[in-house]
Design an enzyme around this catalytic site. Sequence first.
Site, PDB file in Angstrom:
ATOM      1  CB  CYS A  17      -1.262   1.613   0.834  1.00 63.65           C
ATOM      2  SG  CYS A  17      -2.354   1.728   2.264  1.00 63.65           S
ATOM      3  NE  ARG A  64       1.987   0.152   2.420  1.00 58.09           N
ATOM      4  CZ  ARG A  64       2.008  -0.716   1.423  1.00 58.09           C
ATOM      5  NH1 ARG A  64       3.064  -0.774   0.634  1.00 58.09           N
ATOM      6  NH2 ARG A  64       0.984  -1.517   1.214  1.00 58.09           N
ATOM      7  CG  ASP A  86       2.413  -3.762   3.899  1.00 57.80           C
ATOM      8  OD1 ASP A  86       2.180  -3.130   4.956  1.00 57.80           O
ATOM      9  OD2 ASP A  86       1.610  -4.533   3.362  1.00 57.80           O
TER      10      ASP A  86
HETATM   11  P1  4NP Z   1      -1.190  -0.865   4.231  1.00 57.82           P
HETATM   12  O1  4NP Z   1      -0.772  -2.122   5.106  1.00 57.82           O
HETATM   13  O2  4NP Z   1      -1.423  -1.365   2.824  1.00 57.82           O
HETATM   14  O3  4NP Z   1      -0.010   0.053   4.327  1.00 57.82           O
HETATM   15  O4  4NP Z   1      -2.444  -0.296   4.865  1.00 57.82           O
HETATM   16  C1  4NP Z   1      -1.537  -3.288   5.176  1.00 57.82           C
HETATM   17  C2  4NP Z   1      -2.641  -3.329   5.977  1.00 57.82           C
HETATM   18  C3  4NP Z   1      -3.386  -4.511   6.066  1.00 57.82           C
HETATM   19  C4  4NP Z   1      -3.006  -5.612   5.342  1.00 57.82           C
HETATM   20  C5  4NP Z   1      -1.899  -5.558   4.525  1.00 57.82           C
HETATM   21  C6  4NP Z   1      -1.166  -4.390   4.429  1.00 57.82           C
HETATM   22  N1  4NP Z   1      -3.745  -6.812   5.460  1.00 57.82           N
HETATM   23  O5  4NP Z   1      -3.316  -7.832   4.887  1.00 57.82           O
HETATM   24  O6  4NP Z   1      -4.793  -6.838   6.119  1.00 57.82           O
END
Ligand code: 4NP
Length: 148
Positions: free
Chosen positions: A7, A13, A117
């Site tokens: 992800c 995720r 997300d």
């Molecule tokens: P992930 O969610 O891609 O599901 O781990 C996110 C975690 C952090 C960030 C964005 C999405 N961020 O912008 O730091």
Amino acid sequence: MKILMVCLGNICRSPLAHGILKQKVKDKQLNWIVESAGTGDWHIGEAPDRRAISIAKKYGVDISSQRARHFRPEFFEEYDLIFVMDRQNFADVCAQAANKGDLEKVQLFLADDIVPDPYFDDNLFDPVFQMIDKRCMEVIEIISKKKE
Ligand code: 4NP
């Protein structure tokens, strides 16, 4: 079989997909390796988001010992299948492919839909857990059948 879940941050995720599939693989005594990584580098070395740890714990999956990693082009060699959570992840991973064989390893985890997300929406963690959990069961069936 070596599977990589990808992800953006590798803290919401893909750690859930990693932990849920790993647990099912263990329950079914399959000899598969499941790991995860993120296309972004902001959270390298961090534990999963506390909301992801908490929703997983609620359903009996412990993801607290995972640590975020950054996706690297070498992972194309290392893994047989690379499951991405959304179309931006798909584009970011495919951009690092060296050849057609690499590209063929990359699939949207939900096949024709995205895992939203949940980072900016606390209420998404439960439905995201449910959709990943359901798809992990399907993935095990699909891959097991292919390998027969
Ligand atoms: P992930 O969610 O891609 O599901 O781990 C996110 C975690 C952090 C960030 C964005 C999405 N961020 O912008 O730091």
